[in-house]
Write an enzyme that holds these catalytic residues in place. Sequence first.
Site, mmCIF file in Angstrom:
data_model
loop_
_atom_site.group_PDB
_atom_site.id
_atom_site.type_symbol
_atom_site.label_atom_id
_atom_site.label_comp_id
_atom_site.label_asym_id
_atom_site.label_seq_id
_atom_site.Cartn_x
_atom_site.Cartn_y
_atom_site.Cartn_z
ATOM 1 N N HIS A 1 88.570 28.071 19.970
ATOM 2 C CA HIS A 1 89.893 28.342 19.390
ATOM 3 C C HIS A 1 90.805 29.125 20.339
ATOM 4 C CE1 HIS A 1 87.920 26.921 15.899
ATOM 5 N NE2 HIS A 1 87.426 28.058 15.473
ATOM 6 N N ASP B 1 88.503 21.059 16.357
ATOM 7 C CA ASP B 1 88.759 22.485 16.532
ATOM 8 C C ASP B 1 89.900 22.752 15.551
ATOM 9 O OD1 ASP B 1 90.064 24.883 17.314
ATOM 10 O OD2 ASP B 1 89.010 24.786 19.221
ATOM 11 N N HIS B 2 89.572 23.373 14.419
ATOM 12 C CA HIS B 2 90.577 23.387 13.336
ATOM 13 C C HIS B 2 91.839 24.152 13.722
ATOM 14 C CE1 HIS B 2 88.850 27.324 12.254
ATOM 15 N NE2 HIS B 2 89.944 27.544 11.570
HETATM 16 C C1 BG6 Z 1 85.560 29.413 12.616
HETATM 17 C C2 BG6 Z 1 84.541 30.445 12.988
HETATM 18 O O1 BG6 Z 1 85.563 28.357 13.539
HETATM 19 O O2 BG6 Z 1 86.848 30.021 12.589
HETATM 20 C C3 BG6 Z 1 84.581 31.620 12.015
HETATM 21 O O3 BG6 Z 1 83.260 29.854 12.971
HETATM 22 C C4 BG6 Z 1 85.975 32.186 11.937
HETATM 23 O O4 BG6 Z 1 83.666 32.635 12.412
HETATM 24 C C5 BG6 Z 1 86.972 31.076 11.660
HETATM 25 O O5 BG6 Z 1 85.991 33.133 10.883
HETATM 26 C C6 BG6 Z 1 88.381 31.598 11.749
HETATM 27 O O6 BG6 Z 1 89.248 30.610 11.295
HETATM 28 P P1 BG6 Z 1 90.642 30.984 10.696
HETATM 29 O O7 BG6 Z 1 91.293 29.677 10.453
HETATM 30 O O8 BG6 Z 1 90.359 31.752 9.436
HETATM 31 O O9 BG6 Z 1 91.316 31.829 11.712
#
Ligand code: BG6
Length: 526
Positions: A272, A209-210
């Site tokens: 997230h 989960d980045h």
């Molecule tokens: C991803 C989703 O996990 O996270 C995307 O699949 C989303 O739809 C993205 O745009 C958002 O990531 P960040 O790091 O740009 O907030």
Amino acid sequence: MSQSVATQDVVNEDPSVQGIQVEHRADPFAMVIVGAHGDLTKRKLLPALYALYQQNLLPKDFAILGLSRTPMSDQEFRVLMCDSLKKFASDLKFEQDAWDKFAKSLYYLSADMGKQQDYDTITSKLDELKDKHGTEGNNIFYLSTAPSLYTPTIKGLAAAGLAKKCKPNEAPWPRIIVEKPFGHDLTSSEGLDEAIHETFNEHQVYRIDHYLGKETVQNIMVLRFANGIFEPLWNYKYIDHVQITNAETLGVEDRGPYYEESGCLRDMLQNHMLQLVSLVGMEPPISMDHEATRDEKVKVLRCLRHIEKENVNESVVRGQYGAGTIDGKKVVGYRQENRVSPESNTETFVAVKMFIDNWRWAGVPFFVRSGKRLAKSITEIAIQFRPAPHRLFRDILGADGLNPNNLVIQIQPDEGISLKFATKQPGQANQIRWLNMDFKYGAAFGVRSPSAYERLLYDCMLGDPSLFARTDQVDVSWAFVDPILASWAEENKKNKIKFPNYEAGSWGPKEADDLIGSTGFSWRRL
Ligand code: BG6
């Protein structure tokens, strides 16, 4: 925060003095990227690996093997990755020399993960890399492919003898990194887990989960538990409510087919956003051991008040963008996006009012919203404190006297923390103004923050799963969102939902304002 973080900072109040770096080296390894021709590899994975190489954080002996169906030679793959790095990693300094050395460890194979004979080719290639690059047979398999291929790939790896269960300190080791989505509901997520656990023990599994790799997200725990002043206030006695916003100006881009299946609830909230809720809501872990932290995160999610299918509309609002204007440019509605159904009922916005039913958070609402094509790109957590108990400055402040103190953790952009408080305006008259005390990462440290993927890939190499989602956490998150999904599916069948219901470039549907307004609060104006 992980226990085996590779750097140990010596606290120094002068931000120009860098902390001392103490390194833990990762074991030699080969990383096999399944889906190496995809966007994620080009935009995130390869730049992250190159950045780690540049910082001397990779072991001396490593190799990277890209797999996908597209036929390509090693050399073509290296050129493609080099071009992508220059295009997408603008925060990295490209150094030809470093790249040339790094690229010698990059390889490519065209493979169909549905065909068992292709696994034999992969096995021979990995044997070759073991001899040539000294990878010692340690393999990290990164599944960056269509989720429908996860289970066949895991089974294929197991049948070929490339993956098997091992003990925590056993070598050589296979590990697996799985990209979200981890299933599309609780049942399918359990099915995926079953397939994973037939071949891997939990300590070998890294569910990415980045958000957990973002510096500002890791800082939530430091802010809460390394400082003495916040935690005594961090409860129902002093906190009025919490607002978590994830707003994106982007639409679905070229991800129509994926997003049609997923929608905002599965794409952002189930993972997230609930990760952020758990970091704000959790109790202090008993130690920095990775399981202790993950235990606390699961515990708090278990306390989320269950939203009954019948009562979903009291606590949840969904929306879908229509045409509108973003940054002065006209944009189409979701239903007109490439490879999206013109009758789609997929939500691109969701707002949820949730409660954590435990001692600390009794009665404190958490308002969480996430959406695409909103007015601004911003992700933040705002802790709104209760107003002062006695309004001594009532006559001076008037309606402003109700202004609360806010602690805002800005996740992106302009990463930082700010605290809003009242102060006397200089002058003879007694006037009070609300001001922000601001801390900005960029200005304070003046160094580049590693990308989320850099941190997460590095932790996986070190064998540290702290910043990865554990299986019980994924399950408990699905259990929370499943009734919402079920209620929406029923409404869709009865044609009860009228989409689009917000204009691109706005702050989402009016019902989201009503959701928070009904409790006497309003969304922060960002
Ligand atoms: C991803 C989703 O996990 O996270 C995307 O699949 C989303 O739809 C993205 O745009 C958002 O990531 P960040 O790091 O740009 O907030």
